[in-house]
Design a protein around this motif. Structure first.
Motif, PDB file in Angstrom:
ATOM      1  N   THR A   1       8.646   7.829   5.386  1.00 39.89           N
ATOM      2  CA  THR A   1      10.047   7.995   5.001  1.00 39.89           C
ATOM      3  C   THR A   1      10.923   7.516   6.154  1.00 39.89           C
ATOM      4  O   THR A   1      10.429   7.165   7.230  1.00 39.89           O
ATOM      5  CB  THR A   1      10.361   9.470   4.694  1.00 39.89           C
ATOM      6  OG1 THR A   1      10.152  10.228   5.883  1.00 39.89           O
ATOM      7  CG2 THR A   1       9.480   9.998   3.576  1.00 39.89           C
TER       8      THR A   1
ATOM      9  N   ALA B   1       5.248  11.137   6.582  1.00 42.62           N
ATOM     10  CA  ALA B   1       4.408  10.469   5.582  1.00 42.62           C
ATOM     11  C   ALA B   1       4.929  10.764   4.178  1.00 42.62           C
ATOM     12  O   ALA B   1       5.057  11.919   3.788  1.00 42.62           O
ATOM     13  CB  ALA B   1       2.969  10.930   5.706  1.00 42.62           C
TER      14      ALA B   1
ATOM     15  N   GLN C   1       3.383   9.257   1.544  1.00 43.99           N
ATOM     16  CA  GLN C   1       2.162   9.255   0.751  1.00 43.99           C
ATOM     17  C   GLN C   1       0.977   9.224   1.711  1.00 43.99           C
ATOM     18  O   GLN C   1       1.001   8.524   2.724  1.00 43.99           O
ATOM     19  CB  GLN C   1       2.113   8.036  -0.170  1.00 43.99           C
ATOM     20  CG  GLN C   1       0.926   8.028  -1.098  1.00 43.99           C
ATOM     21  CD  GLN C   1       0.960   6.819  -2.034  1.00 43.99           C
ATOM     22  OE1 GLN C   1       1.532   5.787  -1.724  1.00 43.99           O
ATOM     23  NE2 GLN C   1       0.329   6.969  -3.184  1.00 43.99           N
TER      24      GLN C   1
ATOM     25  N   MET D   1       0.003   6.637   4.280  1.00 37.14           N
ATOM     26  CA  MET D   1       0.084   5.305   3.676  1.00 37.14           C
ATOM     27  C   MET D   1       1.490   4.720   3.760  1.00 37.14           C
ATOM     28  O   MET D   1       1.656   3.544   4.017  1.00 37.14           O
ATOM     29  CB  MET D   1      -0.371   5.359   2.212  1.00 37.14           C
ATOM     30  CG  MET D   1      -1.815   5.750   2.044  1.00 37.14           C
ATOM     31  SD  MET D   1      -2.942   4.706   2.974  1.00 37.14           S
ATOM     32  CE  MET D   1      -2.702   3.145   2.186  1.00 37.14           C
ATOM     33  N   THR D   2       2.502   5.524   3.506  1.00 37.20           N
ATOM     34  CA  THR D   2       3.889   5.075   3.591  1.00 37.20           C
ATOM     35  C   THR D   2       4.693   6.133   4.329  1.00 37.20           C
ATOM     36  O   THR D   2       4.335   7.311   4.321  1.00 37.20           O
ATOM     37  CB  THR D   2       4.505   4.849   2.188  1.00 37.20           C
ATOM     38  OG1 THR D   2       4.412   6.066   1.439  1.00 37.20           O
ATOM     39  CG2 THR D   2       3.784   3.745   1.432  1.00 37.20           C
TER      40      THR D   2
ATOM     41  N   ASP E   1      -4.903   8.987  -3.537  1.00 40.71           N
ATOM     42  CA  ASP E   1      -3.562   9.052  -2.952  1.00 40.71           C
ATOM     43  C   ASP E   1      -2.838  10.304  -3.438  1.00 40.71           C
ATOM     44  O   ASP E   1      -2.960  10.683  -4.604  1.00 40.71           O
ATOM     45  CB  ASP E   1      -2.748   7.813  -3.340  1.00 40.71           C
ATOM     46  CG  ASP E   1      -3.284   6.546  -2.687  1.00 40.71           C
ATOM     47  OD1 ASP E   1      -3.932   6.648  -1.632  1.00 40.71           O
ATOM     48  OD2 ASP E   1      -3.056   5.453  -3.237  1.00 40.71           O
TER      49      ASP E   1
END
Length: 170
Positions: free
Chosen positions: A98, A103, A105, A95-96, A135
């Motif tokens: 770094t 990843a 998340q 999802m997000t 999540d």
């Protein structure tokens, strides 16, 4: 003091007064009085990514929510209400990210295709896809207890949505 006793007695009497329509605070709305049974067929897992055992867990969770929120009897065949379908999606997506392209998340998404049939009220029949997600930190693997927790949260939401769509009419 006598007025308080009469008011309390009236409240208790109204609380336990029964009627022929099946209602409840967490139960389904009014159902056809002829509806006595429900059947949940085994939900096969047809998703591209297969997690062993989730089809059995989902089928049992759907049976449990209907039993807990109605006074219908579970049968293995010829139910007044029939729930049938398959797990069509089991997907993990980042999802997000770094700064170093990892990843931060991740999200587990599960989708279930449901065919609902009401023998006593055909206009209530439907086929619909229900989906929910969980999540979790992208640095962790979704295994063991964390996977159990994730599936529990996802299945609780999906089964409640199915219940609401088929019986509660919310």
């Amino acid at each position: 003091m006598n007025k308080i006793k009469y008011i309390l007695l009236l409240i208790v009497a109204l609380t336990f007064n029964s009627c022929s329509v099946k209602y409840g605070f967490t139960t389904a709305g009014p159902m056809d009085p002829k509806t006595k049974t429900f059947q949940v067929n085994y939900f096969q897992n047809t998703a591209d990514l297969v997690e062993p055992g989730i089809e059995r867990t989902f089928t049992l969770e759907l049976q449990k929510i209907i039993q807990n929120q109605t006074n219908l009897n579970l049968v293995s065949s010829d139910g007044d209400l029939l729930y049938d379908g398959e797990i069509v999606e089991y997907r993990v997506t980042p999802m997000t990210a770094t700064a170093d392209q990892l990843a931060a998340q991740s999200r587990l998404t599960v989708s279930v295709n449901v065919r609902f049939t009401n023998k006593n009220k055909e206009k209530d029949d439907f086929e619909k896809r229900f989906s929910f997600y969980y999540d979790y930190p992208g640095t962790e693997q979704l295994t063991g207890g964390q996977l159990t927790t994730a599936l529990s949260i996802i299945f609780e939401r999906i089964t409640q949505d199915i219940f609401n769509e088929s019986l509660a009419k919310w």
